[in-house]
Scaffold this motif. Structure first.
Motif, PDB file in Angstrom:
ATOM      1  N   VAL A 351      -1.901   8.462 -15.242  1.00 35.28           N
ATOM      2  CA  VAL A 351      -1.138   8.291 -13.631  1.00 35.28           C
ATOM      3  C   VAL A 351      -2.016   9.480 -12.991  1.00 35.28           C
ATOM      4  O   VAL A 351      -1.810  10.409 -13.322  1.00 35.28           O
ATOM      5  N   PHE A 352      -2.873   8.891 -12.050  1.00 33.92           N
ATOM      6  CA  PHE A 352      -3.522   9.867 -11.153  1.00 33.92           C
ATOM      7  C   PHE A 352      -2.880   9.882  -9.738  1.00 33.92           C
ATOM      8  O   PHE A 352      -2.750   8.742  -9.083  1.00 33.92           O
ATOM      9  N   ASN A 353      -2.858  11.085  -9.085  1.00 40.14           N
ATOM     10  CA  ASN A 353      -2.695  11.085  -7.431  1.00 40.14           C
ATOM     11  C   ASN A 353      -4.050  11.203  -6.880  1.00 40.14           C
ATOM     12  O   ASN A 353      -4.732  11.847  -7.155  1.00 40.14           O
ATOM     13  N   VAL A 354      -4.108  10.476  -5.741  1.00 39.12           N
ATOM     14  CA  VAL A 354      -5.426  10.200  -4.882  1.00 39.12           C
ATOM     15  C   VAL A 354      -5.170  11.506  -3.864  1.00 39.12           C
ATOM     16  O   VAL A 354      -3.929  11.906  -3.307  1.00 39.12           O
ATOM     17  N   PRO A 355      -6.053  12.282  -3.790  1.00 40.21           N
ATOM     18  CA  PRO A 355      -6.119  13.732  -2.947  1.00 40.21           C
ATOM     19  C   PRO A 355      -5.543  13.080  -1.317  1.00 40.21           C
ATOM     20  O   PRO A 355      -6.128  12.026  -1.110  1.00 40.21           O
ATOM     21  N   GLY A 356      -5.211  13.993  -0.731  1.00 41.96           N
ATOM     22  CA  GLY A 356      -4.736  13.522   0.800  1.00 41.96           C
ATOM     23  C   GLY A 356      -3.466  13.607   1.291  1.00 41.96           C
ATOM     24  O   GLY A 356      -2.993  13.784   2.381  1.00 41.96           O
ATOM     25  N   LYS A 357      -2.492  13.703   0.271  1.00 43.42           N
ATOM     26  CA  LYS A 357      -0.910  13.441   0.468  1.00 43.42           C
ATOM     27  C   LYS A 357      -0.660  12.506   1.384  1.00 43.42           C
ATOM     28  O   LYS A 357       0.019  12.836   2.622  1.00 43.42           O
ATOM     29  N   GLY A 358      -0.951  11.455   1.380  1.00 39.57           N
ATOM     30  CA  GLY A 358      -0.775  10.092   2.241  1.00 39.57           C
ATOM     31  C   GLY A 358      -1.812  10.131   3.423  1.00 39.57           C
ATOM     32  O   GLY A 358      -1.654   8.792   3.977  1.00 39.57           O
ATOM     33  N   LYS A 359      -2.600  11.131   3.616  1.00 41.73           N
ATOM     34  CA  LYS A 359      -3.669  11.182   4.632  1.00 41.73           C
ATOM     35  C   LYS A 359      -4.962  10.779   4.067  1.00 41.73           C
ATOM     36  O   LYS A 359      -6.025  11.428   4.305  1.00 41.73           O
ATOM     37  N   THR A 360      -5.027   9.798   3.157  1.00 40.87           N
ATOM     38  CA  THR A 360      -6.212   9.382   2.301  1.00 40.87           C
ATOM     39  C   THR A 360      -7.266   8.544   3.211  1.00 40.87           C
ATOM     40  O   THR A 360      -6.555   7.900   3.826  1.00 40.87           O
ATOM     41  N   LYS A 361      -8.342   8.909   3.087  1.00 41.66           N
ATOM     42  CA  LYS A 361      -9.421   8.285   3.705  1.00 41.66           C
ATOM     43  C   LYS A 361     -10.122   7.456   2.649  1.00 41.66           C
ATOM     44  O   LYS A 361     -10.264   7.805   1.814  1.00 41.66           O
ATOM     45  N   PRO A 362     -10.859   6.172   3.199  1.00 48.25           N
ATOM     46  CA  PRO A 362     -11.660   5.634   2.373  1.00 48.25           C
ATOM     47  C   PRO A 362     -12.941   6.643   1.531  1.00 48.25           C
ATOM     48  O   PRO A 362     -13.255   6.313   0.282  1.00 48.25           O
ATOM     49  N   SER A 363     -13.514   7.583   2.117  1.00 46.08           N
ATOM     50  CA  SER A 363     -14.529   8.499   1.436  1.00 46.08           C
ATOM     51  C   SER A 363     -13.960   9.285   0.575  1.00 46.08           C
ATOM     52  O   SER A 363     -14.778   9.669  -0.444  1.00 46.08           O
ATOM     53  N   ASP A 364     -12.569   9.348   0.524  1.00 37.01           N
ATOM     54  CA  ASP A 364     -11.977  10.210  -0.854  1.00 37.01           C
ATOM     55  C   ASP A 364     -11.927   9.416  -2.036  1.00 37.01           C
ATOM     56  O   ASP A 364     -11.801  10.180  -2.969  1.00 37.01           O
ATOM     57  N   MET A 365     -12.103   8.268  -1.934  1.00 40.24           N
ATOM     58  CA  MET A 365     -12.349   7.472  -3.339  1.00 40.24           C
ATOM     59  C   MET A 365     -13.341   7.743  -4.156  1.00 40.24           C
ATOM     60  O   MET A 365     -13.329   7.592  -5.398  1.00 40.24           O
ATOM     61  N   GLU A 366     -14.545   8.234  -3.506  1.00 36.57           N
ATOM     62  CA  GLU A 366     -15.549   8.812  -4.315  1.00 36.57           C
ATOM     63  C   GLU A 366     -15.437   9.956  -4.998  1.00 36.57           C
ATOM     64  O   GLU A 366     -15.957  10.214  -6.203  1.00 36.57           O
ATOM     65  N   SER A 367     -14.425  10.843  -4.515  1.00 33.05           N
ATOM     66  CA  SER A 367     -14.259  12.105  -5.283  1.00 33.05           C
ATOM     67  C   SER A 367     -13.620  11.943  -6.639  1.00 33.05           C
ATOM     68  O   SER A 367     -13.316  12.921  -7.359  1.00 33.05           O
ATOM     69  N   VAL A 368     -12.630  10.824  -6.788  1.00 36.45           N
ATOM     70  CA  VAL A 368     -12.044  10.838  -8.110  1.00 36.45           C
ATOM     71  C   VAL A 368     -12.817  10.183  -9.357  1.00 36.45           C
ATOM     72  O   VAL A 368     -12.037   9.511 -10.209  1.00 36.45           O
ATOM     73  N   LYS A 369     -13.973   9.991  -9.080  1.00 33.29           N
ATOM     74  CA  LYS A 369     -14.853   9.117 -10.155  1.00 33.29           C
ATOM     75  C   LYS A 369     -14.818   9.869 -11.537  1.00 33.29           C
ATOM     76  O   LYS A 369     -14.757   9.252 -12.607  1.00 33.29           O
TER      77      LYS A 369
END
Length: 468
Positions: A351-369
């Protein structure tokens, strides 16, 4: 989101300004008639001086005989006397002369009085204040729904496009929806407006991998407002179902301290087999994590250098990691005890949390590879892990103990059920005895019941034969 709340406030304030304008117009609604009265032509008070001939005519008119006037007056009096019986109080009881006759103007027509219309019946914007608020709220909710739905869809598509290469390198089928007979790939299933799923299969030692993208409920206005005051993160849940007999017997979990107690209490396998453990200083993990372990040998083998490096780099992004050969999900919420062993299977859960705390951008998905790369590293690590003989014996004892506990619970439940059946049968016999009308038959039934009760109360003794 703040922009839509500002628009909603403008919609709420607009009826108040309209109400103020209506009050001004109500005060001046008779101004039109006041202006017209100014243009009424009054008769001139000044008259031209009459000539001598005119004065003669006037005196002749004034000195005209009054006989005709008296005759007209007499005829009017006789006409009034003819209809006097219609206003006689003796003929018409309860008749009031003053009230029955409406007031008439000089021309003989009744005077008309305009009724005042109450304010609540007048058509103005103040009458539709509630409707305007409801329409404004529905409009803001609809716009927020469209915006949140489109943003979640963009985030899901951006995650798939960023991780497609890694998934296709490790699985032969990526994104099968399961509806067609032939396997297909590239399908991202939409379970709801904020939950997307991706199923992958076709890898050694793995039955399948399910990826769930659980985004915030951005399409819900109430959830969006609550997230403004209490920020939350989007989550990526990855469940890997391993083949049976691939994973050694052990249960392990590493989680953030804020969620460790909840996991240990709610997850069935963690509550049965694991305990909170302190790791050696050699294993360098952040202090915000807590370890739940059954066998420390397996824990130290899983937390190698690569895994610890990812945990240090992505400390806020890792919520918990859970490996178990006895995975059975959450505990049942029912108070009743389980009657049989739950079905278990070997599972690796991330279980992983996407960075941004709710203000996630589509460009942030590349950082969790790197997190997905760690998942495949753990799959290979667990499938090749071989525990020592002592660790295997300890794990086997723990599982036998759990099975005995379930058998004890089921045995006690069976005994309680049998006792309830015997009491029900005894109650039915007593009711039959009370309802029996024949006294002789009732006496025989009572004697039989007494003999059965005495036999039940006698101690059981074993007969032993003694050979002489």
């Amino acid at each position: 989101m703040k922009f839509w709340i500002f628009i909603c406030l403008l919609f709420c304030l607009s009826p108040l300004t309209a109400r103020h304008q209506d009050v001004d117009t109500d005060d001046n609604e008779f101004a039109e008639f006041e202006d017209e009265e100014e243009f009424v032509v009054e008769p001139s008070s000044e008259k031209s001086s009459p000539s001598a001939g005119d004065t003669d005519r006037q005196t002749n008119k004034d000195t005209a005989p009054t006989e005709d006037i008296e005759e007209e007056d007499s005829t009017i009096e006789t006409e009034d006397e003819e209809f006097e019986h219609f206003i006689d109080e003796d003929e018409f009881e309860g008749f009031e002369k003053d009230k029955s006759q409406p007031s008439k103007s000089k021309e003989g027509q009744p005077e008309l009085k305009m009724a005042d219309v109450p304010l609540q019946f007048r058509t103005n914007w103040d009458s539709f204040y509630v409707e305007i608020l409801m329409l404004a709220g529905l409009g803001v909710y609809f716009l927020n729904f469209l915006q949140g739905k489109s943003k979640n869809h963009k985030l899901a598509q951006s995650w798939l496009s960023a991780h497609r290469d890694i998934l296709e390198q490790n699985f032969s089928i990526v994104g099968d929806d399961g509806t067609s007979k032939e396997a297909s790939s590239g399908t991202l299933m939409k379970e709801s407006e904020n939950v997307y799923a991706l199923w992958c299969s076709g890898r050694t030692c793995v039955e399948g991998m399910l990826v769930e993208l659980k985004f915030l409920k951005r399409q819900d206005l109430i959830s969006s407002i609550s997230n403004m005051f209490k920020p939350a993160s989007d989550q990526i849940v990855i469940q890997v179902d391993l083949d049976h007999k691939v994973m050694d017997k052990f249960v392990f979990a590493i989680a953030q301290k804020r969620s460790c107690n909840k996991l240990h209490k709610e997850m069935l396998d963690l509550s049965q087999f694991t305990e909170k453990k302190n790791l050696d200083k050699k294993i360098d993990i952040p202090s915000s994590f807590q370890v739940l372990s059954e066998i420390m040998e397996a824990t130290t083998a899983v937390l190698d250098k690569k895994v610890c490096t990812v945990l240090q780099k992505f400390e806020p992004c890792v919520e918990y990691i859970h490996f178990s050969d006895q995975y059975a999900g959450l505990k049942s919420t029912d108070d009743s005890q389980p009657t049989k062993m739950p079905q278990v299977k070997p599972v690796l859960m991330f279980v992983f949390n996407v960075p941004g705390k709710g203000k996630t951008k589509p460009s942030d998905m590349e950082s969790v590879k790197p997190l997905l790369q760690m998942v495949f590293h753990c799959i290979d690590k667990v499938s090749r892990l071989q525990l020592s003989r002592e660790a295997k014996q300890k794990a086997e004892k723990n599982r036998q103990k759990a099975e005995e506990e379930y058998e004890r619970l089921t045995h006690s439940q069976r005994q309680e059920a049998a006792q309830l059946r015997r009491e029900e049968k005894r109650r039915a016999e007593k009711e039959r005895l009370l309802n029996e009308e024949d006294p002789e038959k009732a006496r025989k039934l009572e004697e039989r019941e007494n003999r059965r009760e005495m036999k039940r109360k006698q101690p059981k003794m074993k007969m032993m034969k003694v050979q002489g």
